[in-house]
Design an enzyme around this catalytic site. Structure first.
Site, PDB file in Angstrom:
ATOM      1  N   ASP A  83     140.777  27.069  25.469  1.00 36.68           N
ATOM      2  CA  ASP A  83     139.674  26.346  26.106  1.00 36.68           C
ATOM      3  C   ASP A  83     139.549  26.801  27.566  1.00 36.68           C
ATOM      4  O   ASP A  83     140.542  26.800  28.307  1.00 36.68           O
ATOM      5  CB  ASP A  83     140.011  24.846  26.034  1.00 36.68           C
ATOM      6  CG  ASP A  83     138.858  23.960  26.477  1.00 36.68           C
ATOM      7  OD1 ASP A  83     137.700  24.354  26.306  1.00 36.68           O
ATOM      8  OD2 ASP A  83     139.146  22.853  26.987  1.00 36.68           O
ATOM      9  N   HIS A 179     132.445  17.244  32.356  1.00 32.94           N
ATOM     10  CA  HIS A 179     133.818  16.912  31.978  1.00 32.94           C
ATOM     11  C   HIS A 179     134.265  15.598  32.610  1.00 32.94           C
ATOM     12  O   HIS A 179     133.747  15.207  33.650  1.00 32.94           O
ATOM     13  CB  HIS A 179     134.766  18.036  32.413  1.00 32.94           C
ATOM     14  CG  HIS A 179     134.561  19.305  31.642  1.00 32.94           C
ATOM     15  ND1 HIS A 179     133.938  20.405  32.169  1.00 32.94           N
ATOM     16  CD2 HIS A 179     134.872  19.630  30.360  1.00 32.94           C
ATOM     17  CE1 HIS A 179     133.884  21.367  31.254  1.00 32.94           C
ATOM     18  NE2 HIS A 179     134.436  20.926  30.148  1.00 32.94           N
ATOM     19  N   GLY A 180     135.222  14.952  31.971  1.00 30.62           N
ATOM     20  CA  GLY A 180     135.842  13.771  32.558  1.00 30.62           C
ATOM     21  C   GLY A 180     135.228  12.464  32.094  1.00 30.62           C
ATOM     22  O   GLY A 180     134.410  12.428  31.167  1.00 30.62           O
ATOM     23  N   LYS A 183     130.475  10.488  33.533  1.00 28.22           N
ATOM     24  CA  LYS A 183     129.476  11.519  33.237  1.00 28.22           C
ATOM     25  C   LYS A 183     128.084  11.183  33.761  1.00 28.22           C
ATOM     26  O   LYS A 183     127.300  12.064  34.045  1.00 28.22           O
ATOM     27  CB  LYS A 183     129.405  11.750  31.731  1.00 28.22           C
ATOM     28  CG  LYS A 183     130.744  12.225  31.147  1.00 28.22           C
ATOM     29  CD  LYS A 183     130.595  12.645  29.717  1.00 28.22           C
ATOM     30  CE  LYS A 183     131.925  12.869  29.036  1.00 28.22           C
ATOM     31  NZ  LYS A 183     132.716  13.960  29.635  1.00 28.22           N
ATOM     32  N   GLY A 211     132.306  18.726  27.524  1.00 31.96           N
ATOM     33  CA  GLY A 211     132.103  17.456  28.223  1.00 31.96           C
ATOM     34  C   GLY A 211     131.463  16.416  27.322  1.00 31.96           C
ATOM     35  O   GLY A 211     130.588  15.664  27.746  1.00 31.96           O
ATOM     36  N   ASN A 253     133.320  19.339  22.052  1.00 27.37           N
ATOM     37  CA  ASN A 253     134.631  19.280  22.711  1.00 27.37           C
ATOM     38  C   ASN A 253     134.996  17.879  23.204  1.00 27.37           C
ATOM     39  O   ASN A 253     134.188  17.237  23.879  1.00 27.37           O
ATOM     40  CB  ASN A 253     134.609  20.184  23.954  1.00 27.37           C
ATOM     41  CG  ASN A 253     134.693  21.653  23.615  1.00 27.37           C
ATOM     42  OD1 ASN A 253     134.573  22.039  22.459  1.00 27.37           O
ATOM     43  ND2 ASN A 253     134.915  22.468  24.627  1.00 27.37           N
ATOM     44  N   ARG A 280     159.831   6.226  21.790  1.00 26.97           N
ATOM     45  CA  ARG A 280     159.238   6.189  20.438  1.00 26.97           C
ATOM     46  C   ARG A 280     158.480   4.894  20.204  1.00 26.97           C
ATOM     47  O   ARG A 280     157.522   4.864  19.446  1.00 26.97           O
ATOM     48  CB  ARG A 280     160.342   6.368  19.384  1.00 26.97           C
ATOM     49  CG  ARG A 280     160.952   7.758  19.435  1.00 26.97           C
ATOM     50  CD  ARG A 280     162.191   7.857  18.592  1.00 26.97           C
ATOM     51  NE  ARG A 280     163.268   6.976  19.076  1.00 26.97           N
ATOM     52  CZ  ARG A 280     164.509   6.990  18.632  1.00 26.97           C
ATOM     53  NH1 ARG A 280     164.851   7.831  17.672  1.00 26.97           N
ATOM     54  NH2 ARG A 280     165.427   6.167  19.121  1.00 26.97           N
TER      55      ARG A 280
END
Ligand code: G3H
Ligand code: 13P
Ligand code: ZN
Length: 308
Positions: A83, A179-180, A183, A211, A253, A280
């Protein structure tokens, strides 16, 4: 099934007007969560590795995790993709290391330099039968190696010239996503006219949407309720992603939604179980949160469930 390239996946997605989800992986729990979702949904999947993920986990570790995941359910069609590859050298290392697809991201470069860099990667990759995604136009926000403060939307004419000259196999386009987790300041808006124009000029050609996280508000609320500060986060509405998939977008994506699912789950667990400290205990529900989010997305957003 061994790792595959994206060609058949995208041909089927294009014809069926659905998309294949490309999910960013950084560690074992994320790989397992995504792969278990793909297995349960009988969906093809793309596992993508950023240069930051390579640095964090190490390419060899990630490839071994993917290999292990494939033995759990060999029927899942899986692509491993770089990527936002920042350089020819990183693309070459990933190709040599067994990736079946790479992205060369020259979107921050002047046009002719983006063309030249992409051509160089295509020459190397195609000689080894590896797929190449490139990017034209700029997404606003922080990309891992480049910061662009404003969008520069993809020009449809230039997209045709770029694909012709570089021979890249798929193209990431800028139509208003970023991205992020932040937006859109106001209403979410994408330039679908532009997407349609690009798709019309490049028939049968797979486009890619970066994005594209939806930033589910239940994760945002959970994070904020348990001490986080992600107020105001906003993603791409799911119906817009479905519309994009019907307009030639074959790869969608998603990274931010994985981060939110994991973090919301861990925050909640920590707040409700202050006496526990076995990793865990909190990583198991976090892994399930990733699995459930990805499965839901495959079913309701990508439309890829049952297509494996
Ligand atoms: O597009 C960027 C991806 O979200 C990867 O982010 O560079 O922090 O791994 P990263
Ligand atoms: P998001 O930040 O919307 O998840 O986008 C991820 C991405 O485009 C990775 O390349
Ligand atoms: Zn991206």
């Amino acid at each position: 099934m061994p790792l595959m390239g994206p060609r058949e996946m995208f041909e089927a997605a294009y014809a069926g007007r659905y998309a294949v989800g490309a999910f960013n992986v950084n560690n074992m729990e994320i790989v397992q969560g995504i792969m278990r979702a793909a297995s349960g949904e009988k969906s093809p999947v793309i596992l993508q590795v950023s240069s930051g993920a390579r640095k964090y986990a190490g390419q060899a570790y990630i490839m071994k995790l993917v290999e292990a995941a494939l033995t759990e359910d060999p029927s899942v069609p899986v692509v491993v993709h770089l990527d936002h590859g920042p350089s020819f050298e990183m693309c070459r290392d990933c190709i040599d290391g067994g990736f079946t697809s790479v992205m060369i991201d020259g979107s921050h470069l002047p046009y002719e330099e983006n063309v030249a860099l992409t051509q160089k990667v295509v020459d190397y990759a195609h000689a080894k039968k590896v797929w190449v995604e490139a990017e034209l136009g700029k997404l606003a926000g922080v990309e891992e190696h480049v910061r662009s403060d404003g969008h520069v939307y993809t020009d449809p004419e230039q997209a045709v010239d770029f694909v012709d000259r570089t021979g890249c196999d798929s193209l990431a386009v800028a139509i208003g996503t970023s991205h992020g987790a932040y937006k859109f300041k106001g209403e979410a808006k994408l330039d679908f006219e532009r997407l349609e124009a690009i798709s019309d000029k490049l028939p049968d050609y797979p486009l890619v949407l970066h994005g594209a996280s939806s930033v589910p508000q239940d994760f945002v609320s959970l994070c904020n309720r348990y001490g986080g500060q992600v107020g105001g986060a906003k993603g791409v509405p799911e119906d817009m992603l479905r519309k994009a998939a019907a307009l030639g977008v074959c790869k969608i994506n998603v990274d931010t939604d994985i981060r939110l699912a994991l973090t919301a789950s861990i925050r909640q667990f920590m707040a409700e179980n202050p006496g526990k400290f076995d990793p865990r205990d909190y990583l198991s529900p976090a892994r399930d949160a990733v699995k459930n989010m990805v499965a839901r997305k495959m079913r309701n957003v990508m439309g890829s469930s049952g297509k494996a």
